[in-house]
Design a protein around this motif. Structure first.
Motif, PDB file in Angstrom:
ATOM      1  N   ILE A 126     -19.037   0.929  -1.570  1.00 46.85           N
ATOM      2  CA  ILE A 126     -18.320   1.495  -0.428  1.00 46.85           C
ATOM      3  C   ILE A 126     -17.248   0.520   0.046  1.00 46.85           C
ATOM      4  O   ILE A 126     -17.521  -0.641   0.324  1.00 46.85           O
ATOM      5  N   LEU A 127     -16.003   1.035   0.140  1.00 46.57           N
ATOM      6  CA  LEU A 127     -14.905   0.256   0.693  1.00 46.57           C
ATOM      7  C   LEU A 127     -14.642   0.732   2.110  1.00 46.57           C
ATOM      8  O   LEU A 127     -15.034   1.824   2.509  1.00 46.57           O
ATOM      9  N   SER A 128     -13.951  -0.085   2.889  1.00 45.47           N
ATOM     10  CA  SER A 128     -13.742   0.285   4.285  1.00 45.47           C
ATOM     11  C   SER A 128     -12.705   1.394   4.447  1.00 45.47           C
ATOM     12  O   SER A 128     -12.664   2.072   5.454  1.00 45.47           O
ATOM     13  N   LYS A 168       4.177  -4.329   7.485  1.00 45.87           N
ATOM     14  CA  LYS A 168       3.058  -5.108   6.973  1.00 45.87           C
ATOM     15  C   LYS A 168       1.721  -4.405   7.244  1.00 45.87           C
ATOM     16  O   LYS A 168       1.397  -4.107   8.389  1.00 45.87           O
ATOM     17  N   ARG A 169       0.988  -4.124   6.178  1.00 49.70           N
ATOM     18  CA  ARG A 169      -0.386  -3.639   6.331  1.00 49.70           C
ATOM     19  C   ARG A 169      -1.358  -4.809   6.291  1.00 49.70           C
ATOM     20  O   ARG A 169      -2.375  -4.817   6.958  1.00 49.70           O
ATOM     21  N   THR A 170      -1.032  -5.800   5.450  1.00 52.70           N
ATOM     22  CA  THR A 170      -1.795  -7.045   5.356  1.00 52.70           C
ATOM     23  C   THR A 170      -0.795  -8.171   5.126  1.00 52.70           C
ATOM     24  O   THR A 170       0.401  -7.932   4.926  1.00 52.70           O
ATOM     25  N   ALA A 171      -1.298  -9.390   5.096  1.00 52.61           N
ATOM     26  CA  ALA A 171      -0.427 -10.540   4.830  1.00 52.61           C
ATOM     27  C   ALA A 171       0.162 -10.482   3.426  1.00 52.61           C
ATOM     28  O   ALA A 171       1.182 -11.117   3.141  1.00 52.61           O
ATOM     29  N   LYS A 172      -0.455  -9.712   2.517  1.00 56.59           N
ATOM     30  CA  LYS A 172      -0.007  -9.633   1.131  1.00 56.59           C
ATOM     31  C   LYS A 172       0.961  -8.476   0.886  1.00 56.59           C
ATOM     32  O   LYS A 172       1.473  -8.327  -0.219  1.00 56.59           O
ATOM     33  N   GLU A 198      -2.591  -5.223  -0.742  1.00 49.78           N
ATOM     34  CA  GLU A 198      -1.413  -4.874   0.066  1.00 49.78           C
ATOM     35  C   GLU A 198      -1.704  -3.763   1.076  1.00 49.78           C
ATOM     36  O   GLU A 198      -1.083  -3.696   2.130  1.00 49.78           O
ATOM     37  N   LEU A 199      -2.653  -2.890   0.741  1.00 49.07           N
ATOM     38  CA  LEU A 199      -3.066  -1.838   1.670  1.00 49.07           C
ATOM     39  C   LEU A 199      -4.188  -2.332   2.558  1.00 49.07           C
ATOM     40  O   LEU A 199      -4.212  -2.101   3.767  1.00 49.07           O
ATOM     41  N   GLU A 200      -5.128  -3.040   1.952  1.00 52.97           N
ATOM     42  CA  GLU A 200      -6.265  -3.618   2.669  1.00 52.97           C
ATOM     43  C   GLU A 200      -6.723  -4.854   1.915  1.00 52.97           C
ATOM     44  O   GLU A 200      -6.847  -4.822   0.682  1.00 52.97           O
ATOM     45  N   ILE A 201      -6.971  -5.930   2.623  1.00 49.12           N
ATOM     46  CA  ILE A 201      -7.450  -7.153   1.981  1.00 49.12           C
ATOM     47  C   ILE A 201      -8.798  -6.865   1.316  1.00 49.12           C
ATOM     48  O   ILE A 201      -9.697  -6.277   1.915  1.00 49.12           O
ATOM     49  N   GLY A 202      -8.892  -7.286   0.058  1.00 44.76           N
ATOM     50  CA  GLY A 202     -10.126  -7.068  -0.689  1.00 44.76           C
ATOM     51  C   GLY A 202     -10.127  -5.800  -1.517  1.00 44.76           C
ATOM     52  O   GLY A 202     -11.025  -5.596  -2.337  1.00 44.76           O
ATOM     53  N   LEU A 203      -9.119  -4.946  -1.327  1.00 45.68           N
ATOM     54  CA  LEU A 203      -9.036  -3.695  -2.078  1.00 45.68           C
ATOM     55  C   LEU A 203      -7.981  -3.818  -3.169  1.00 45.68           C
ATOM     56  O   LEU A 203      -6.822  -4.103  -2.900  1.00 45.68           O
ATOM     57  N   SER A 224     -10.013   2.288  -7.947  1.00 46.80           N
ATOM     58  CA  SER A 224      -9.966   1.299  -6.875  1.00 46.80           C
ATOM     59  C   SER A 224     -11.277   0.530  -6.843  1.00 46.80           C
ATOM     60  O   SER A 224     -12.352   1.094  -7.077  1.00 46.80           O
ATOM     61  N   THR A 225     -11.176  -0.753  -6.566  1.00 46.93           N
ATOM     62  CA  THR A 225     -12.339  -1.624  -6.622  1.00 46.93           C
ATOM     63  C   THR A 225     -12.165  -2.772  -5.629  1.00 46.93           C
ATOM     64  O   THR A 225     -11.137  -2.886  -4.966  1.00 46.93           O
TER      65      THR A 225
END
Length: 256
Positions: A126-128, A168-172, A198-203, A224-225
């Motif tokens: 499960i991702l956030s 910016k969605r995340t710092a990346k 870029e959409l969510e850190i860790g995704l 997606s992982t």
């Protein structure tokens, strides 16, 4: 900003009404009349007419000062999906990818500035990010979006990015438009896109195109992982071949 040019047959009031529906869809907790006027740039009286029309036709509900979409819109979406034979066929193919990798597999098409999910098989992890059929995400910072944008000409892509909301969605997140043009050109050359954090850190996700008989990209399929599960090299080696095989199976079935 590039001004949009419309045909003589363009119905502006319908476009505004659809815009109101899309904004309501992004705010499931509801919006007030003032909120809608601010979001659309319409006058309060104009927003009121659109909202009350949606309420009267059953596509929205009103509770006090708040307006929300009603479940009736799901009926329209369900009817479309049931008629979309391609995605009915694609689902078992995608289920095979998800089962083999124990990760989520999705398909999407381009709609305005966003990708819209038309099929999805969730993995066990499960991702956030809550993703379902009908979910909209910004095209510029998603793997499927960049694959779909790679089908545009350079001029079309420049116009798209000039008017798109990029923040910016995340710092990346890659927000520089020139860098995005270069990145999407790279996607077109290699025929896949990887977006990490870029959409969510860790995704992390990887996507490949689905083409019609003329070679035009009509959709994208992705896995997606979690970034910790696969390195960039591993996602290319383990996931990309399975995605390309799945895309080919979907393309072979389709009769365009």
């Amino acid at each position: 900003m590039t001004a949009r040019v419309y045909s003589r047959d363009h119905v502006g009031s319908l476009e505004k009404g659809l815009q109101v529906m899309e904004i309501l869809a992004r705010h499931p907790d509801g919006l007030t009349l003032s909120d809608m006027a601010l979001a659309t740039g319409l006058t309060r009286s104009g927003s009121r007419r659109f909202l009350l029309t949606l309420v009267e036709t059953g596509y929205a509900t009103q509770s006090g000062r708040l307006f929300t979409l009603s479940p009736r819109l799901l009926t329209v979406a369900r009817a479309w999906l049931q008629g979309a034979t391609l995605w009915s066929h694609a689902e078992p193919v995608m289920r095979g990818v998800a089962a083999a990798l124990n990760e989520s597999c999705s398909a999407a098409v381009l709609s305005g500035e966003d990708v819209v999910y038309v099929a999805r098989v969730a993995g066990r992890r499960i991702l956030s990010v809550a993703l379902n059929v009908g979910t909209r995400l910004p095209a510029w910072c998603t793997s499927m979006g960049r694959v779909l944008l790679s089908n545009l000409s350079k001029d079309e892509l420049t116009r798209f990015l000039a008017t798109a909301t990029i923040e910016k969605r995340t710092a990346k997140s890659m927000t520089n438009r020139k860098q995005l043009i270069a990145e999407i050109a790279k996607v077109a050359q290699q025929d896949f896109a990887i977006v990490d954090g870029e959409l969510e850190i860790g995704l992390c996700s990887i996507a490949v195109p689905i083409r019609d008989g003329s070679g035009r990209i009509i959709a994208a399929i992705n896995v997606s992982t979690q970034s910790e599960r696969f390195s960039a090299a591993e996602i290319r080696q383990q996931v990309l071949p399975q995605l390309r095989k799945a895309a080919k199976a979907i393309e072979d079935f389709a009769s365009f």
